[in-house]
Write a protein that holds these residues in place. Structure first.
Motif, PDB file in Angstrom:
ATOM      1  N   LEU A  16       0.865  -1.185   0.000  1.00 50.35           N
ATOM      2  CA  LEU A  16       0.000   0.000   0.000  1.00 50.35           C
ATOM      3  C   LEU A  16       0.905   1.239   0.000  1.00 50.35           C
ATOM      4  O   LEU A  16       1.143   1.842   1.050  1.00 50.35           O
ATOM      5  CB  LEU A  16      -0.909   0.005   1.232  1.00 50.35           C
ATOM      6  CG  LEU A  16      -1.790  -1.231   1.438  1.00 50.35           C
ATOM      7  CD1 LEU A  16      -2.376  -1.254   2.839  1.00 50.35           C
ATOM      8  CD2 LEU A  16      -2.885  -1.277   0.390  1.00 50.35           C
ATOM      9  N   PRO A  17       1.428   1.622  -1.164  1.00 51.30           N
ATOM     10  CA  PRO A  17       2.466   2.664  -1.230  1.00 51.30           C
ATOM     11  C   PRO A  17       2.075   4.017  -0.637  1.00 51.30           C
ATOM     12  O   PRO A  17       2.943   4.744  -0.163  1.00 51.30           O
ATOM     13  CB  PRO A  17       2.740   2.796  -2.737  1.00 51.30           C
ATOM     14  CG  PRO A  17       2.314   1.505  -3.323  1.00 51.30           C
ATOM     15  CD  PRO A  17       1.170   1.028  -2.480  1.00 51.30           C
ATOM     16  N   ASP A  18       0.785   4.341  -0.616  1.00 52.84           N
ATOM     17  CA  ASP A  18       0.367   5.633  -0.067  1.00 52.84           C
ATOM     18  C   ASP A  18       0.161   5.594   1.451  1.00 52.84           C
ATOM     19  O   ASP A  18      -0.164   6.599   2.058  1.00 52.84           O
ATOM     20  CB  ASP A  18      -0.936   6.086  -0.737  1.00 52.84           C
ATOM     21  CG  ASP A  18      -2.139   5.302  -0.245  1.00 52.84           C
ATOM     22  OD1 ASP A  18      -2.056   4.062  -0.177  1.00 52.84           O
ATOM     23  OD2 ASP A  18      -3.170   5.925   0.074  1.00 52.84           O
ATOM     24  N   HIS A  51      -8.654  -4.736   6.854  1.00 47.45           N
ATOM     25  CA  HIS A  51      -7.721  -5.569   7.617  1.00 47.45           C
ATOM     26  C   HIS A  51      -7.154  -6.684   6.732  1.00 47.45           C
ATOM     27  O   HIS A  51      -5.970  -7.011   6.829  1.00 47.45           O
ATOM     28  CB  HIS A  51      -8.396  -6.129   8.864  1.00 47.45           C
ATOM     29  CG  HIS A  51      -8.605  -5.101   9.924  1.00 47.45           C
ATOM     30  ND1 HIS A  51      -8.672  -5.414  11.260  1.00 47.45           N
ATOM     31  CD2 HIS A  51      -8.766  -3.761   9.859  1.00 47.45           C
ATOM     32  CE1 HIS A  51      -8.861  -4.311  11.975  1.00 47.45           C
ATOM     33  NE2 HIS A  51      -8.930  -3.302  11.129  1.00 47.45           N
ATOM     34  N   GLN A  52      -7.992  -7.237   5.870  1.00 43.53           N
ATOM     35  CA  GLN A  52      -7.523  -8.287   4.962  1.00 43.53           C
ATOM     36  C   GLN A  52      -6.421  -7.763   4.040  1.00 43.53           C
ATOM     37  O   GLN A  52      -5.468  -8.490   3.744  1.00 43.53           O
ATOM     38  CB  GLN A  52      -8.689  -8.847   4.146  1.00 43.53           C
ATOM     39  CG  GLN A  52      -9.611  -9.713   4.969  1.00 43.53           C
ATOM     40  CD  GLN A  52     -10.880 -10.116   4.226  1.00 43.53           C
ATOM     41  OE1 GLN A  52     -11.328  -9.433   3.299  1.00 43.53           O
ATOM     42  NE2 GLN A  52     -11.466 -11.232   4.650  1.00 43.53           N
ATOM     43  N   LEU A  53      -6.532  -6.520   3.596  1.00 41.91           N
ATOM     44  CA  LEU A  53      -5.481  -5.924   2.761  1.00 41.91           C
ATOM     45  C   LEU A  53      -4.157  -5.862   3.507  1.00 41.91           C
ATOM     46  O   LEU A  53      -3.094  -6.160   2.962  1.00 41.91           O
ATOM     47  CB  LEU A  53      -5.884  -4.512   2.312  1.00 41.91           C
ATOM     48  CG  LEU A  53      -6.920  -4.408   1.211  1.00 41.91           C
ATOM     49  CD1 LEU A  53      -7.338  -2.948   1.007  1.00 41.91           C
ATOM     50  CD2 LEU A  53      -6.387  -4.986  -0.086  1.00 41.91           C
ATOM     51  N   ALA A  56      -2.783  -9.413   4.034  1.00 43.12           N
ATOM     52  CA  ALA A  56      -2.217  -9.899   2.773  1.00 43.12           C
ATOM     53  C   ALA A  56      -0.834  -9.299   2.550  1.00 43.12           C
ATOM     54  O   ALA A  56       0.074  -9.977   2.062  1.00 43.12           O
ATOM     55  CB  ALA A  56      -3.151  -9.570   1.612  1.00 43.12           C
ATOM     56  N   ALA A  57      -0.670  -8.037   2.929  1.00 47.18           N
ATOM     57  CA  ALA A  57       0.624  -7.371   2.780  1.00 47.18           C
ATOM     58  C   ALA A  57       1.694  -8.051   3.626  1.00 47.18           C
ATOM     59  O   ALA A  57       2.878  -8.028   3.287  1.00 47.18           O
ATOM     60  CB  ALA A  57       0.504  -5.900   3.178  1.00 47.18           C
ATOM     61  N   LEU A  58       1.282  -8.674   4.717  1.00 44.42           N
ATOM     62  CA  LEU A  58       2.233  -9.327   5.623  1.00 44.42           C
ATOM     63  C   LEU A  58       2.557 -10.750   5.181  1.00 44.42           C
ATOM     64  O   LEU A  58       3.321 -11.452   5.859  1.00 44.42           O
ATOM     65  CB  LEU A  58       1.693  -9.298   7.053  1.00 44.42           C
ATOM     66  CG  LEU A  58       1.550  -7.883   7.621  1.00 44.42           C
ATOM     67  CD1 LEU A  58       0.824  -7.916   8.955  1.00 44.42           C
ATOM     68  CD2 LEU A  58       2.889  -7.195   7.741  1.00 44.42           C
ATOM     69  N   GLY A  59       2.000 -11.162   4.074  1.00 44.57           N
ATOM     70  CA  GLY A  59       2.392 -12.414   3.444  1.00 44.57           C
ATOM     71  C   GLY A  59       2.283 -13.661   4.298  1.00 44.57           C
ATOM     72  O   GLY A  59       3.160 -14.506   4.262  1.00 44.57           O
ATOM     73  N   THR A  72      -5.529  -1.003  13.536  1.00 43.78           N
ATOM     74  CA  THR A  72      -6.492   0.060  13.295  1.00 43.78           C
ATOM     75  C   THR A  72      -6.256   0.548  11.876  1.00 43.78           C
ATOM     76  O   THR A  72      -5.127   0.883  11.519  1.00 43.78           O
ATOM     77  CB  THR A  72      -6.297   1.229  14.283  1.00 43.78           C
ATOM     78  OG1 THR A  72      -6.437   0.741  15.607  1.00 43.78           O
ATOM     79  CG2 THR A  72      -7.308   2.329  14.039  1.00 43.78           C
ATOM     80  N   THR A  73      -7.310   0.559  11.065  1.00 48.12           N
ATOM     81  CA  THR A  73      -7.203   1.046   9.701  1.00 48.12           C
ATOM     82  C   THR A  73      -8.075   2.261   9.521  1.00 48.12           C
ATOM     83  O   THR A  73      -9.167   2.345  10.100  1.00 48.12           O
ATOM     84  CB  THR A  73      -7.593  -0.047   8.681  1.00 48.12           C
ATOM     85  OG1 THR A  73      -8.877  -0.564   9.013  1.00 48.12           O
ATOM     86  CG2 THR A  73      -6.564  -1.171   8.662  1.00 48.12           C
TER      87      THR A  73
END
Length: 78
Positions: A16-18, A51-53, A56-59, A72-73
């Motif tokens: 999530l680059p931003d 949270h799923q995003l 997923a980023a944490l592989g 917290t998102t």
């Protein structure tokens, strides 16, 4: 083996680059973290989808190398 806070932040920002990411080590043991992640990618998504995003980023490291993450998102307001 514990996961470093910097590595968690790097992985989230890679996916999530931003994202603005704040990580806190809750227990000082490198296993229990709290993270606040703010990203426009979260707009229009449910909290679960957000949270799923991040997960997923944490592989797949959640529950293994990364024992606990209080997450917290936030979608930024325009």
């Amino acid at each position: 083996m514990a996961m470093d806070a910097g590595e968690i932040e790097r992985m989230i920002k890679e996916a999530l680059p931003d994202a603005a990411v704040e990580i806190r080590d809750l227990a000082g043991d490198g296993d229990h973290y709290a993270a606040t992640v703010t990203s426009a990618s979260f707009r229009g998504k449910s909290r679960v989808q957000q949270h799923q995003l991040v997960y997923a980023a944490l592989g797949g490291r959640m529950g293994g190398v990364l024992h606990a993450l209080a997450l917290t998102t936030v979608a930024p307001q325009d």
